[in-house]
Design an enzyme around this catalytic site. Structure first.
Site, PDB file in Angstrom:
ATOM      1  N   HIS A 182       0.820  -1.214   0.000  1.00  0.00           N
ATOM      2  CA  HIS A 182       0.000   0.000   0.000  1.00  0.00           C
ATOM      3  C   HIS A 182       0.852   1.262   0.000  1.00  0.00           C
ATOM      4  O   HIS A 182       0.507   2.261  -0.612  1.00  0.00           O
ATOM      5  CB  HIS A 182      -0.981  -0.013   1.168  1.00  0.00           C
ATOM      6  CG  HIS A 182      -2.146  -0.900   0.902  1.00  0.00           C
ATOM      7  ND1 HIS A 182      -2.297  -2.130   1.490  1.00  0.00           N
ATOM      8  CD2 HIS A 182      -3.184  -0.756   0.053  1.00  0.00           C
ATOM      9  CE1 HIS A 182      -3.391  -2.697   1.025  1.00  0.00           C
ATOM     10  NE2 HIS A 182      -3.949  -1.896   0.154  1.00  0.00           N
ATOM     11  N   GLU A 217     -11.707  -9.132  -5.349  1.00  0.00           N
ATOM     12  CA  GLU A 217     -10.272  -9.214  -5.025  1.00  0.00           C
ATOM     13  C   GLU A 217      -9.926 -10.444  -4.200  1.00  0.00           C
ATOM     14  O   GLU A 217      -8.793 -10.616  -3.780  1.00  0.00           O
ATOM     15  CB  GLU A 217      -9.778  -7.928  -4.360  1.00  0.00           C
ATOM     16  CG  GLU A 217     -10.576  -7.451  -3.177  1.00  0.00           C
ATOM     17  CD  GLU A 217     -10.057  -6.119  -2.605  1.00  0.00           C
ATOM     18  OE1 GLU A 217      -8.994  -5.643  -3.013  1.00  0.00           O
ATOM     19  OE2 GLU A 217     -10.745  -5.584  -1.720  1.00  0.00           O
ATOM     20  N   ASP A 269      -4.954  -7.430  -4.682  1.00  0.00           N
ATOM     21  CA  ASP A 269      -5.301  -8.474  -3.723  1.00  0.00           C
ATOM     22  C   ASP A 269      -5.682  -9.768  -4.435  1.00  0.00           C
ATOM     23  O   ASP A 269      -5.401 -10.855  -3.924  1.00  0.00           O
ATOM     24  CB  ASP A 269      -6.440  -8.002  -2.810  1.00  0.00           C
ATOM     25  CG  ASP A 269      -5.901  -7.133  -1.684  1.00  0.00           C
ATOM     26  OD1 ASP A 269      -4.848  -7.498  -1.123  1.00  0.00           O
ATOM     27  OD2 ASP A 269      -6.500  -6.086  -1.395  1.00  0.00           O
ATOM     28  N   CYS A 302      -9.438  -1.843 -10.964  1.00  0.00           N
ATOM     29  CA  CYS A 302      -8.848  -0.694 -10.254  1.00  0.00           C
ATOM     30  C   CYS A 302      -7.541  -1.063  -9.563  1.00  0.00           C
ATOM     31  O   CYS A 302      -6.978  -0.250  -8.839  1.00  0.00           O
ATOM     32  CB  CYS A 302      -9.833  -0.101  -9.256  1.00  0.00           C
ATOM     33  SG  CYS A 302     -10.191  -1.191  -7.876  1.00  0.00           S
TER      34      CYS A 302
END
Ligand code: PEP
Ligand code: MG
Length: 723
Positions: free
Chosen positions: A318, A560, A584, A631
């Site tokens: 992240h 995900e 993910d 995304c």
């Protein structure tokens, strides 16, 4: 009184470093009488050196009035006492000397030098080291700037502390902090002693000794009275000690300075309590850290960060994603970085190739300055073309939107021509607050984003915390496998008040713009139903209270987790859109921790298994007649874009800066070609085969000769071809 080394019995022991025991001291040939000592009452003497690493720093003496014979056991005992006491005496002496005059200090340093402990006479000069390190390219762009080493322990020089303005208060805060630090040390000693043995705990005894030293405490007292600032007082005293110890070349003695700094840090940490810290940076800094964490983005003044470089972590952690979102060049997984980087030294960060240069020479600097300029010209050129539509050569339209997380990101959305916000990550607000963000702040943020973007869509995702986005104050328990634990929707649904507050804020923003609600990490249908029930209850609550919201608010889910892709038909019937989170999805499909650089080579979003799950989800969405976007980072990966378009993805949402690049790629493709590529990729057995298909497509589409992005794509393709 001064006694020279070699003078008298004690001086002889100091000189020889050997113990001595004499029954009739005054008859010894080396005996020398000094009237001021009053030693004439003593008959016998036993002496042993106080030695630290073979350097005698004093002599331990036992004398008796009645003549006495000292045996070998007595001498041995005294020697042992000398060994144990020597470090204590040394510390005390060093501590004392800091309070002394420069002359005293100079004398002591001279003594050490004469005793064979060399002392530095100046600082090392700056050098051009030209150290090249390599890591994983995590965010494109070139940065050149001074290194800021974001050390894990509290950095005393940079800690941001605002004094209360009341000197008496500062003094009592400091006294309390010292007492807290002292108590903490007792616990540490017990714990370390129990777990690792007393010899490990003894280092902390030295810290206790420093904290109890009168000289140290008096200096702190004086400094807080003079500065009216408890933190400044600690810093000043620690600096004084460091300045003295820093002149000593011998590492053993220099480490005494580290101990004092450690103690200072402990006191300042207590002083700060839970206070948040900020790191004041020089503009244009290259921040070097062991791992880029989402928390850093709230701790650092990001407008002064030119690049982020980390020793650990993969490109889809992240922290790396945030760096990309903010368009900060970044390289992760750089082995040996923290050890090698020196604060203040110039570094070049090439976020495209994953190379770092520390203390580069002038020629390299000039070369990179030119490259930096070229890169900016290319980005500027592409931005100027932002109004051209993203459609394939044969007219298939692909929506290109942006992933953002801050209000400030909206200017990037405009600059790069994104058509909407495909993913608004709300976690940054929570990270900034170190806990659940206040509802009113959320409301203001979401409404401003919705208004600024209207009528373009804004997809707001509920808090996706936990995993590597750890936030204090949520009562999160330490988990063995946080990525598989109570993260994301599982966490927010456990904190219903927090979830409802966020839903209210999102719903209210839906009244002023084109808002969509996105639910992360859905893995089962019950989960979706439960959240939908909560959304409807929140809508009813708002209606009762007279607040406006969009009753037709679209509710979508992230695909995900593999289970979601596998039951995507059922999920598609109960939601309004899918957004595929390939970061993910790759992590969970391939069982590869996205943040672990040791297995980063196994993190392959183009793995046929991941593509199969994407394909499955697209087909389910098409059957249910709902839109589907991607995304995750794959949406801006040049090798993945042709395949995703070929799989039928209608919207790609990536970092704002990726939008013009992805547009150039989409505009050179033919939808028939990429559909065939996608089929071939799905039938492949290996990532390598898939990547070859993608490379071939970029080449055939003429993209490797593209004036702005050609050379960058050539590098990507050649890396992929080398495997
Ligand atoms: C993803 O997992 O692909 C995604 C977009 O969500 P995040 O990266 O924030 O986990
Ligand atoms: Mg995700």
């Amino acid at each position: 009184m001064h006694l020279a080394v070699g003078e008298g019995l004690v001086g002889t022991v100091a000189k020889s470093g050997a113990p001595l025991a004499v029954q009739h001291a005054q008859e010894h040939p080396d005996f020398k009488y000094f009237p001021e000592t009053g030693e004439d009452r003593f008959a016998s003497l036993m002496a042993a050196p106080l030695a630290v690493r073979d350097v005698t720093i004093g002599v331990l003496v036992v004398q008796t009035v009645n003549p006495r014979h000292f045996g070998a056991a007595d001498v041995e005992l005294l020697q042992t006492c000398g060994q144990l006491l020597a470090p204590v005496v040394l510390n005390a002496r060093l501590l004392e000397l800091v309070s002394g005059s420069d002359d005293d200090r100079g004398r002591f340093v001279d003594q050490l030098a004469r005793a064979g402990v060399p002392v530095a006479d100046g600082r090392p000069s700056r050098e051009e080291r030209n150290v090249e390190l390599r890591g994983t390219a995590a965010s494109t762009g070139i940065a050149i700037g001074p290194i800021y080493l974001l050390e894990d322990p509290l950095d005393l020089a940079r800690v941001d502390y605002t004094p209360s303005g009341d000197a008496a208060q500062e003094r009592s805060d400091l006294v309390r902090a010292i007492a807290d630090a002292r108590r903490e040390l007792d616990d540490v000693i017990d714990e370390v002693g129990e777990n690792f043995g007393p010899e490990f705990a003894s280092v902390f005894n030295t810290h206790v000794q420093i904290l109890e030293d009168h000289g140290f405490l008096q200096r702190l007292e004086r400094a807080v009275a003079e500065t009216g600032d408890a933190c400044q007082a600690v810093r000043r005293v620690v600096d004084d000690y460091r300045a003295l110890f820093g002149r000593i070349e011998d590492p053993y003695f220099r480490e005494r300075g580290d101990d004092i700094e450690d103690v200072g840090r402990r006191v300042v940490a207590k002083l700060l309590g839970v206070r948040h810290r900020n790191v004041p940076l020089e503009p244009g800094s290259v921040v070097v850290t062991s791992m880029i964490l989402p928390a850093h983005f709230t701790m650092l003044e990001m407008d002064k960060v030119a690049a982020l470089v980390a020793e650990h972590g993969g490109a889809t952690s992240h922290g790396a994603i945030f760096a990309r979102t903010l368009e900060i060049p970044s390289v992760t997984g750089v082995e040996g970085l923290v050890r090698t980087a020196r604060p203040g030294e110039t570094a070049i960060v090439d976020g495209t190739s994953g190379r770092i240069y520390l203390a580069p020479d002038e020629a390299l600097l000039a070369e990179y300055r030119r490259a930096q300029q070229r890169f900016e010209v290319a980005v500027g050129h592409l931005d100027a073309l932002r109004h051209r539509p993203a459609e394939t050569r044969d007219g298939r339209r692909v929506v290109l939107s942006a992933n953002v997380g801050l209000l400030a990101d909206l200017r990037l959305v405009e600059r790069h021509g994104a058509e909407g916000i495909g993913l608004f990550r709300t976690e940054l607000l929570a990270l900034a607050h170190r806990g659940a963000p206040p509802e009113d702040e959320q409301e203001i943020l979401y409404e401003r984003v919705a208004r600024a973007m209207a009528p373009r869509p804004v997809t707001i995702r509920t808090l996706d915390l936990g995993g590597d986005k750890a936030v204090p104050n949520l009562g999160l328990e330490a988990e063995e496998n946080p990525q598989l634990g109570c993260r994301s929707i599982r966490l927010t649904m456990r904190h219903e008040d927090m979830m409802r507050a966020q839903l209210r804020a999102i719903l209210r923003a839906s009244a002023v713009g084109n808002v969509r609600l996105l639910l992360p990490m859905i893995s089962a249908i019950d989960e979706l139903r439960e959240v939908r029930r909560l959304v409807h209850a929140t809508q009813d609550e708002l209606a009762r209270r007279g607040f406006a919201y969009d009753p037709a608010l679209a509710i979508g889910i992230m695909i995900e987790v593999p289970s979601a892709a596998l039951i995507s038909d059922a999920l598609a019937r109960e939601c309004d859109f899918f957004s595929i989170g390939t970061n993910d999805l790759t992590q969970y499909t391939l069982a590869v921790d996205r943040g672990n650089e040791a297995i980063a080579h196994l993190f392959r979003p183009l793995h046929p298994a991941v593509l199969a799950l994407i394909d499955m989800s697209v087909r389910a969405a098409n059957r249910a007649g709902i839109p589907v976007s991607v995304c995750g980072e794959m949406a801006s990966n040049p090798l993945a874009v042709p395949l995703l378009v070929g799989l039928g993805i209608g919207e790609l949402s990536g970092t704002p800066r990726a939008v013009p690049v992805v547009k150039e790629i989409v505009r050179s493709l033919d939808s028939g070609d990429v559909t065939a590529d996608a089929r071939a990729a799905l039938a492949s057995g290996t990532v390598q085969e898939v990547e070859q298909i993608a490379c071939e497509r970029l080449e055939r589409a003429g993209l490797l000769e593209h004036p702005d992005i050609g050379s960058w794509l050539v590098e990507i393709v050649s890396r992929a071809r080398q495997g």
